[in-house]
Design an enzyme around this catalytic site. Structure first.
Site, PDB file in Angstrom:
ATOM      1  N   CYS A 133     -12.992   0.519  30.291  1.00  0.00           N
ATOM      2  CA  CYS A 133     -11.836   1.372  30.238  1.00  0.00           C
ATOM      3  C   CYS A 133     -10.854   2.662  30.074  1.00  0.00           C
ATOM      4  O   CYS A 133     -10.117   3.149  31.000  1.00  0.00           O
ATOM      5  CB  CYS A 133     -10.634   0.451  29.248  1.00  0.00           C
ATOM      6  SG  CYS A 133     -11.624   0.387  27.784  1.00  0.00           S
ATOM      7  N   GLU A 168      -5.778  -3.659  24.099  1.00  0.00           N
ATOM      8  CA  GLU A 168      -5.834  -2.446  24.442  1.00  0.00           C
ATOM      9  C   GLU A 168      -6.273  -2.843  25.900  1.00  0.00           C
ATOM     10  O   GLU A 168      -7.043  -3.863  26.319  1.00  0.00           O
ATOM     11  CB  GLU A 168      -7.279  -2.598  23.663  1.00  0.00           C
ATOM     12  CG  GLU A 168      -7.933  -1.183  23.789  1.00  0.00           C
ATOM     13  CD  GLU A 168      -9.071  -0.915  25.127  1.00  0.00           C
ATOM     14  OE1 GLU A 168      -8.828  -0.747  26.344  1.00  0.00           O
ATOM     15  OE2 GLU A 168     -10.641  -1.334  24.618  1.00  0.00           O
ATOM     16  N   LYS A 170     -12.972 -15.405  21.309  1.00  0.00           N
ATOM     17  CA  LYS A 170     -13.147 -15.652  23.051  1.00  0.00           C
ATOM     18  C   LYS A 170     -13.849 -14.642  23.691  1.00  0.00           C
ATOM     19  O   LYS A 170     -13.256 -13.482  24.105  1.00  0.00           O
ATOM     20  CB  LYS A 170     -12.599 -16.413  23.848  1.00  0.00           C
ATOM     21  CG  LYS A 170     -12.458 -16.934  25.215  1.00  0.00           C
ATOM     22  CD  LYS A 170     -11.905 -17.268  26.405  1.00  0.00           C
ATOM     23  CE  LYS A 170     -11.503 -16.675  27.063  1.00  0.00           C
ATOM     24  NZ  LYS A 170     -12.540 -16.199  28.432  1.00  0.00           N
ATOM     25  N   GLU A 204      -6.479   1.430  38.249  1.00  0.00           N
ATOM     26  CA  GLU A 204      -7.892   1.154  38.215  1.00  0.00           C
ATOM     27  C   GLU A 204      -9.031   0.219  39.379  1.00  0.00           C
ATOM     28  O   GLU A 204      -8.466  -0.664  39.253  1.00  0.00           O
ATOM     29  CB  GLU A 204      -8.057   0.297  36.308  1.00  0.00           C
ATOM     30  CG  GLU A 204      -9.254   0.705  35.905  1.00  0.00           C
ATOM     31  CD  GLU A 204      -9.223  -0.606  34.892  1.00  0.00           C
ATOM     32  OE1 GLU A 204      -8.612  -1.541  34.576  1.00  0.00           O
ATOM     33  OE2 GLU A 204      -9.173   0.195  33.324  1.00  0.00           O
TER      34      GLU A 204
HETATM   35  P1  NDP Z   1      -9.366 -10.099  31.917  1.00  0.00           P
HETATM   36  O1  NDP Z   1      -7.920  -9.189  31.456  1.00  0.00           O
HETATM   37  O2  NDP Z   1      -8.536 -11.758  32.915  1.00  0.00           O
HETATM   38  O3  NDP Z   1     -10.089 -10.295  31.150  1.00  0.00           O
HETATM   39  C1  NDP Z   1     -10.166 -10.361  29.545  1.00  0.00           C
HETATM   40  C2  NDP Z   1     -10.597 -11.160  29.270  1.00  0.00           C
HETATM   41  O4  NDP Z   1      -9.036 -12.270  28.622  1.00  0.00           O
HETATM   42  C3  NDP Z   1     -11.607 -12.368  29.089  1.00  0.00           C
HETATM   43  O5  NDP Z   1     -12.274 -13.015  27.978  1.00  0.00           O
HETATM   44  C4  NDP Z   1     -10.702 -13.685  30.041  1.00  0.00           C
HETATM   45  O6  NDP Z   1     -11.283 -14.636  29.850  1.00  0.00           O
HETATM   46  C5  NDP Z   1      -9.485 -13.553  29.207  1.00  0.00           C
HETATM   47  N1  NDP Z   1      -8.231 -14.067  29.631  1.00  0.00           N
HETATM   48  C6  NDP Z   1      -8.203 -14.043  31.023  1.00  0.00           C
HETATM   49  N2  NDP Z   1      -6.953 -14.747  31.311  1.00  0.00           N
HETATM   50  C7  NDP Z   1      -6.079 -14.643  29.897  1.00  0.00           C
HETATM   51  C8  NDP Z   1      -4.746 -15.778  29.767  1.00  0.00           C
HETATM   52  N3  NDP Z   1      -4.115 -16.187  30.692  1.00  0.00           N
HETATM   53  N4  NDP Z   1      -4.602 -15.608  28.279  1.00  0.00           N
HETATM   54  C9  NDP Z   1      -5.394 -15.191  27.337  1.00  0.00           C
HETATM   55  N5  NDP Z   1      -7.271 -14.633  27.535  1.00  0.00           N
HETATM   56  C10 NDP Z   1      -7.092 -14.755  29.095  1.00  0.00           C
HETATM   57  O7  NDP Z   1      -9.952  -9.566  33.057  1.00  0.00           O
HETATM   58  P2  NDP Z   1     -11.506  -9.878  34.329  1.00  0.00           P
HETATM   59  O8  NDP Z   1     -12.014 -10.103  33.770  1.00  0.00           O
HETATM   60  O9  NDP Z   1     -10.005 -10.339  35.274  1.00  0.00           O
HETATM   61  O10 NDP Z   1     -11.122  -8.281  35.500  1.00  0.00           O
HETATM   62  C11 NDP Z   1      -9.719  -8.204  35.764  1.00  0.00           C
HETATM   63  C12 NDP Z   1      -9.647  -6.158  36.061  1.00  0.00           C
HETATM   64  O11 NDP Z   1      -8.965  -6.100  34.647  1.00  0.00           O
HETATM   65  C13 NDP Z   1     -10.645  -5.352  35.733  1.00  0.00           C
HETATM   66  O12 NDP Z   1     -10.968  -5.359  36.909  1.00  0.00           O
HETATM   67  C14 NDP Z   1     -11.000  -4.418  35.454  1.00  0.00           C
HETATM   68  O13 NDP Z   1     -10.056  -3.917  36.103  1.00  0.00           O
HETATM   69  C15 NDP Z   1      -9.186  -5.036  34.003  1.00  0.00           C
HETATM   70  N6  NDP Z   1     -10.137  -4.823  33.002  1.00  0.00           N
HETATM   71  C16 NDP Z   1     -10.250  -3.940  32.317  1.00  0.00           C
HETATM   72  C17 NDP Z   1     -10.920  -3.981  30.949  1.00  0.00           C
HETATM   73  C18 NDP Z   1     -10.503  -3.165  29.176  1.00  0.00           C
HETATM   74  O14 NDP Z   1     -11.273  -3.167  28.863  1.00  0.00           O
HETATM   75  N7  NDP Z   1      -9.956  -2.079  30.136  1.00  0.00           N
HETATM   76  C19 NDP Z   1     -11.653  -4.891  30.112  1.00  0.00           C
HETATM   77  C20 NDP Z   1     -12.153  -5.784  31.952  1.00  0.00           C
HETATM   78  C21 NDP Z   1     -11.673  -6.119  32.672  1.00  0.00           C
HETATM   79  P3  NDP Z   1     -12.194 -14.902  31.537  1.00  0.00           P
HETATM   80  O15 NDP Z   1     -13.165 -13.974  31.548  1.00  0.00           O
HETATM   81  O16 NDP Z   1     -12.656 -16.312  31.378  1.00  0.00           O
HETATM   82  O17 NDP Z   1     -11.611 -14.348  32.631  1.00  0.00           O
END
Ligand code: NDP
Length: 491
Positions: free
Chosen positions: A303, A269, A195, A400
């Site tokens: 990240c 990660e 996904k 972060e």
């Molecule tokens: P999320 O952790 O919500 O998103 C990462 C992935 O997980 C997306 O595909 C998301 O879908 C999906 N997801 C969301 N909720 C669930 C769940 N309950 N069970 C399984 N999968 C889920 O990050 P966000 O996009 O909301 O970003 C929020 C914060 O996270 C950012 O501001 C940043 O600080 C951090 N972040 C860190 C990352 C990294 O690489 N370490 C990457 C992205 C974000 P969907 O996109 O539809 O929400």
């Protein structure tokens, strides 16, 4: 002066040295009006859709399916079928051929992928063109090389595939994160349901066309789109053997709680708050470039971004002066312009989060610097920002931000730098700038971070493992280590 002006006019020397715009054409990309799910090699029609947009100007790009638990169930069944129906038993040398083909096709279609990535995600085209897409192809090449050598990678341990891998990826490096997840899974003989993030599904959907061209057997890779509910449905699916997740620490923890006791494998990660540490013997101009690359690359949506800069006190003033001067030369604007250094923020929600944390920094007493730059009126934008006068306790030094915002702190001794750098719940990456090799080794041994860069920052290679400590997650991606989460070693 008047004479000089006159001479310039006569010989046609421009008086204004700003860059002319150099937009990359988007004609190479064809975007459908509406996308379904790629399941069992076919497109399934979604019952519900949402709109994906271009963050640079909020232009609607396409209607994207919001996959339900039933849709996820179909995709998992297709992955299970393909696993049992030959993929897991295929010789490694045959699996490698598909991976090589995918890598070659990504290279051939790299411009198309780069334009689409920048359009849908907001990152500068020079980054998607020179970093994201070449690295994505490199991951497929690299793991193609391992597919028929697993017995040599793990001698005397009989490596076998795990089964069906559920993979959930974020929006900051959409195609690259797909490659990090899909390439090792397939090399090891697993099948996949993936996904992409809600805001950046388009390159994953274009990747389905690469799979068609590569003639990958149906069901080996299945792609479903949707928001967190779709991700949760993958996590909860009974017939998934392994979950690989990249994203926020909060959601990572939630997934870990849900999987506890289920016997499913998990790699996480997650976030980071990396320390980039500059000693007084470092090459300052080089360090400034590394600092800029560390925090403004991909608008700070990284990240492992070097979001906490630790500067030895004796060089604090010259370093900050050089850094602020360098910031004034960063070009912020259209992601599709080849001159752009800092593109658009990925979404309205992320922009709001950055704004909120920056406001907290000002309130808590930090000093803000932003270069003069004109931000476009439409879309999501945030100027590159440096905070000085930051205390360890401030939220901008703890949390972060995931945006183009740097917090500068100081230290006097290596021990103090180390203590401050490790004073975080995260542990993904760090940077050390010094001319002394012995000091680099001393610091690298003691920094609690999965990756430590020395006199450079944000360097990636498929052969090098990447992953975190503490709240940055567990498991490694890349390198030989990246194979392990996708293998079991039954005797
Ligand atoms: P999320 O952790 O919500 O998103 C990462 C992935 O997980 C997306 O595909 C998301 O879908 C999906 N997801 C969301 N909720 C669930 C769940 N309950 N069970 C399984 N999968 C889920 O990050 P966000 O996009 O909301 O970003 C929020 C914060 O996270 C950012 O501001 C940043 O600080 C951090 N972040 C860190 C990352 C990294 O690489 N370490 C990457 C992205 C974000 P969907 O996109 O539809 O929400």
């Amino acid at each position: 002066m008047a004479e000089l002006d006159k001479t310039q006019r006569d010989v046609g020397v421009p008086g204004d040295w700003t860059y002319a715009s150099a937009p990359e054409s988007r004609d190479i990309v064809h975007i459908e009006d509406r996308y379904g799910y790629f399941v069992g090699g076919k497109w399934l029609e979604p019952s519900e859709t949402y709109e994906t947009i271009a963050p640079r100007d909020e232009e609607p790009l396409a209607a994207i399916g919001q996959a339900t638990a039933e849709d996820v169930g179909r995709a998992v069944a297709a992955a299970r079928g393909a696993y049992a129906d030959g993929w897991s038993a295929l010789p490694g040398s045959e699996r490698a051929k598909y991976l090589f083909r995918i890598a070659r096709l990504l290279q051939e279609r790299s411009r198309e992928f780069a334009v689409l990535e920048s359009l849908n995600g907001g990152k500068p085209i020079k980054e998607s063109r020179d970093v994201d897409i070449p690295l994505a192809a490199a991951h497929f090449f690299y793991y193609a090389g391992w597919a028929d050598k697993l017995e040599y990678a793990f001698p005397n341990r009989r490596p076998r595939p795990v089964g069906v891998a559920g993979q959930i990826i974020p929006w900051n490096f959409p195609l690259l994160m797909l490659a990090w997840k899909v390439a090792p899974a397939l090399a090891c003989g697993n099948t996949v349901i993936l996904k992409p993030a809600e805001t950046t599904p388009l390159t994953a959907l274009l990747f389905c066309d690469v799979l068609r061209q590569a003639e990958l057997p149906p069901g080996v890779v299945n792609i479903v789109t949707g928001d967190g509910r779709t991700g949760a449905a993958i996590v909860e699916s009974e017939d998934v053997d392994k979950i690989a997740f990249t994203g926020s620490t909060e959601v990572g923890k939630e997934i870990q709680r849900r999987l506890a006791g289920s016997g499913k494998r998990l790699t996480l990660e997650l976030g980071g708050k990396a320390a980039n540490i500059v000693f007084d013997d470092a090459a300052l101009d080089q360090a400034v470039e590394g600092i800029v690359n560390g925090i403004y690359f991909n608008q700070g949506h990284v990240c492992c971004a070097g979001s906490r800069l630790f500067v030895q006190e004796s060089i604090y003033e010259p370093l900050v002066a050089k850094l602020e001067r360098r910031l004034t030369t960063l070009r912020v604007g259209d992601p599709l312009d080849k001159n752009t250094d800092v593109g658009a923020i990925n979404s309205a929600a992320q922009l709001e989060k950055i704004q909120e944390l920056v406001a907290s920094g000002k309130e808590e007493g930090a000093e803000i610097f932003q270069p003069p730059c004109v931000l476009p009126e439409k879309g999501y934008w945030f100027a590159p920002t440096v905070f000085t006068n930051v205390a360890q306790s401030y939220r901008i030094a703890q949390e972060e931000i995931f945006g183009p915002v740097l917090s500068v702190l100081t230290f006097r001794t290596p021990e103090e730098a180390l203590e401050k750098a490790n004073n975080t719940p995260y542990g993904l990456s760090a940077g050390v700038w010094t001319e002394k090799g012995s000091r680099i080794l001393w610091m690298a041994q003691r920094l609690r971070a999965g990756v430590v860069w020395a006199n450079t920052y944000n360097r990636f290679d498929p052969g090098s493992p990447f992953g975190g400590y503490k709240e940055s997650g567990f498991g490694r991606e890349g390198g030989r280590h990246g194979l392990e989460p996708y293998l079991r070693f039954d005797e």
